[in-house]
Scaffold this active site. Sequence first.
Site, mmCIF file in Angstrom:
data_model
loop_
_atom_site.group_PDB
_atom_site.id
_atom_site.type_symbol
_atom_site.label_atom_id
_atom_site.label_comp_id
_atom_site.label_asym_id
_atom_site.label_seq_id
_atom_site.Cartn_x
_atom_site.Cartn_y
_atom_site.Cartn_z
ATOM 1 N N ASN A 226 0.846 -1.199 0.000
ATOM 2 C CA ASN A 226 0.000 0.000 0.000
ATOM 3 C C ASN A 226 0.876 1.241 0.000
ATOM 4 O O ASN A 226 2.105 1.144 -0.023
ATOM 5 C CB ASN A 226 -0.952 -0.028 1.203
ATOM 6 C CG ASN A 226 -0.193 -0.085 2.510
ATOM 7 O OD1 ASN A 226 0.555 0.823 2.841
ATOM 8 N ND2 ASN A 226 -0.376 -1.158 3.268
ATOM 9 N N ASP A 295 -4.321 -6.188 5.410
ATOM 10 C CA ASP A 295 -5.330 -6.993 6.098
ATOM 11 C C ASP A 295 -5.323 -8.435 5.609
ATOM 12 O O ASP A 295 -5.617 -9.351 6.362
ATOM 13 C CB ASP A 295 -6.720 -6.375 5.885
ATOM 14 C CG ASP A 295 -6.856 -5.060 6.646
ATOM 15 O OD1 ASP A 295 -6.362 -4.999 7.794
ATOM 16 O OD2 ASP A 295 -7.420 -4.096 6.096
ATOM 17 N N LYS A 305 7.395 -17.627 -10.663
ATOM 18 C CA LYS A 305 6.601 -16.553 -11.265
ATOM 19 C C LYS A 305 5.385 -17.136 -11.988
ATOM 20 O O LYS A 305 5.523 -18.099 -12.763
ATOM 21 C CB LYS A 305 7.479 -15.773 -12.248
ATOM 22 C CG LYS A 305 6.764 -14.593 -12.847
ATOM 23 C CD LYS A 305 7.641 -13.843 -13.841
ATOM 24 C CE LYS A 305 6.808 -12.747 -14.506
ATOM 25 N NZ LYS A 305 7.487 -12.171 -15.649
ATOM 26 N N LYS A 359 -12.779 1.762 16.757
ATOM 27 C CA LYS A 359 -11.549 0.970 16.605
ATOM 28 C C LYS A 359 -10.806 0.854 17.937
ATOM 29 O O LYS A 359 -10.229 -0.176 18.256
ATOM 30 C CB LYS A 359 -10.664 1.615 15.535
ATOM 31 C CG LYS A 359 -9.738 0.648 14.844
ATOM 32 C CD LYS A 359 -9.134 1.235 13.576
ATOM 33 C CE LYS A 359 -9.990 0.979 12.363
ATOM 34 N NZ LYS A 359 -9.380 1.431 11.112
HETATM 35 N N1 CTP Z 1 -2.962 -3.157 12.709
HETATM 36 C C1 CTP Z 1 -2.142 -4.180 13.085
HETATM 37 N N2 CTP Z 1 -2.202 -5.375 12.449
HETATM 38 C C2 CTP Z 1 -3.083 -5.578 11.450
HETATM 39 C C3 CTP Z 1 -3.936 -4.528 11.037
HETATM 40 C C4 CTP Z 1 -3.849 -3.315 11.690
HETATM 41 O O1 CTP Z 1 -1.325 -4.002 14.007
HETATM 42 N N3 CTP Z 1 -3.101 -6.755 10.847
HETATM 43 C C5 CTP Z 1 -2.898 -1.888 13.445
HETATM 44 C C6 CTP Z 1 -2.391 -0.711 12.671
HETATM 45 O O2 CTP Z 1 -0.990 -0.592 12.787
HETATM 46 C C7 CTP Z 1 -3.116 0.440 13.337
HETATM 47 C C8 CTP Z 1 -4.439 -0.174 13.743
HETATM 48 O O3 CTP Z 1 -4.223 -1.573 13.814
HETATM 49 O O4 CTP Z 1 -2.487 0.840 14.516
HETATM 50 C C9 CTP Z 1 -5.600 0.099 12.827
HETATM 51 O O5 CTP Z 1 -5.250 -0.178 11.506
HETATM 52 P P1 CTP Z 1 -6.287 0.133 10.331
HETATM 53 O O6 CTP Z 1 -5.702 -0.381 9.057
HETATM 54 O O7 CTP Z 1 -6.743 1.548 10.386
HETATM 55 O O8 CTP Z 1 -7.530 -0.709 10.773
HETATM 56 P P2 CTP Z 1 -7.959 -2.173 10.512
HETATM 57 O O9 CTP Z 1 -7.637 -2.980 11.714
HETATM 58 O O10 CTP Z 1 -7.377 -2.665 9.248
HETATM 59 O O11 CTP Z 1 -9.525 -2.012 10.423
HETATM 60 P P3 CTP Z 1 -10.453 -1.544 9.168
HETATM 61 O O12 CTP Z 1 -9.953 -2.266 7.984
HETATM 62 O O13 CTP Z 1 -11.800 -1.919 9.606
HETATM 63 O O14 CTP Z 1 -10.336 -0.052 9.069
#
Ligand code: CTP
Length: 417
Positions: A226, A295, A305, A359
């Site tokens: 990302n 995620d 590949k 959150k």
């Molecule tokens: N985070 C984490 N591990 C993951 C996903 C997120 O430690 N696998 C942490 C991020 O570093 C951040 C927080 O969780 O501190 C929120 O991340 P964010 O991407 O905003 O949220 P998500 O948990 O992915 O939730 P959503 O997709 O519903 O926004």
Amino acid sequence: MTNETNGPSSGDCTQDLAGKHLLLGLSGGIACYKAAELCRALIKAGATVQVVMTEAAEQFITPVTMQALSGRPVYTSQWDSREANNMAHINLSREADAILIAPCSADFMAKLLHGRADDLLSLMCLARPLDQVPLLLAPAMNREMYAHPATQRNLLQLAADGATVLGVGTGFQACGETGDGRMLEPDQLLEDVIAFFTPKVLAGQQVLVTAGPTYEAIDPVRGITNLSSGKMGFAIARAAREAGAQVTLVAGPVSLPTPRGVTRVDVKSASDMLDAVVSHAKFATIFIATAAVADWRPAAPAMQKIKKDGSGHAPQLEFAENTDILATVARSAAAQAGALYCVGFAAESHDLLENAQAKRLRKKVPLLVGNIGPDTFGQDHNALLLVDAQGNTALPRASKLSLARRLVQEIASRIGA
Ligand code: CTP
């Protein structure tokens, strides 16, 4: 005479040293050429700089150069008749917020150690009020001279006598040899000087920070990632170290320089990041999760590949959900017992307050910092919304480093540090 105004990159153009008056002392060494750039960097950061040079330093760089850069006549002699009382060593040392010797040669260190005072610079160091004018040393010498037991002994004793020894760099030396002993680069010294003046609100804390994106492999040459630049997390790591914490930074794939004094662990995937965090969280007292962790990951990355098969159909990828690193750490015994303070970030596109509050409760962390993803990814500035059990605090748009420093203060006050 040309007028050069651009200083070295300090990563941030804030006036971090505004109101500080520094005495920059140069002793004899080839690293004097770096002192010119250091002087400019200190001034760009808002300090006023008075340069004092030893006779040996004048062999390497002229007072004219240092006068032009500092905007003040340089002092080189203890018999300087410009001072009405002829006591330059007293007058100059009384008005300084700190004395920085850069470069500090092996010979000059030995002199300081013995309290010798036969030139203006050493005389001034000896005459400084110990409790009001700190002494910072940036050693610079050949690697054998640096490694010599006499030098190492002197360094330890000077630190015991109250000097702050800023360390040395490693690498190619002017003499053609390679090793420890180079003077730190001007931007590194600037970072150290700024850190020196920062109140130590996190002294004794062990801070663990995650930063940047993760990279989830599809095959050996492709993956999913990302737009996170890592800048916010790196700024927080720097700010925490400035505030006196021991900092470990677990970084996804980004090309940012490691902040001074921070231990960096590079990782690629979310699963690598989880492993690194879990092993370092054992020693941490504060965990700040800024990383934009993917995620999902491809459930079964291909070992080779993936080739087009000519059918016109794209390969079907199966995804598996990555473990939530922040939630995992927040569930740990240390966090539950209050020995580890966890801070989460939320990158949202809308309804920042509602999403951040939700959150915070979902991840079970005491403090959650919300920001708008498209407004922060890749940028040098950001705005934050701090959400905790007491309510919320908005930190208006500013450089990521200033926000990081504010956040560090907010965390320190919440943990009662
Ligand atoms: N985070 C984490 N591990 C993951 C996903 C997120 O430690 N696998 C942490 C991020 O570093 C951040 C927080 O969780 O501190 C929120 O991340 P964010 O991407 O905003 O949220 P998500 O948990 O992915 O939730 P959503 O997709 O519903 O926004």
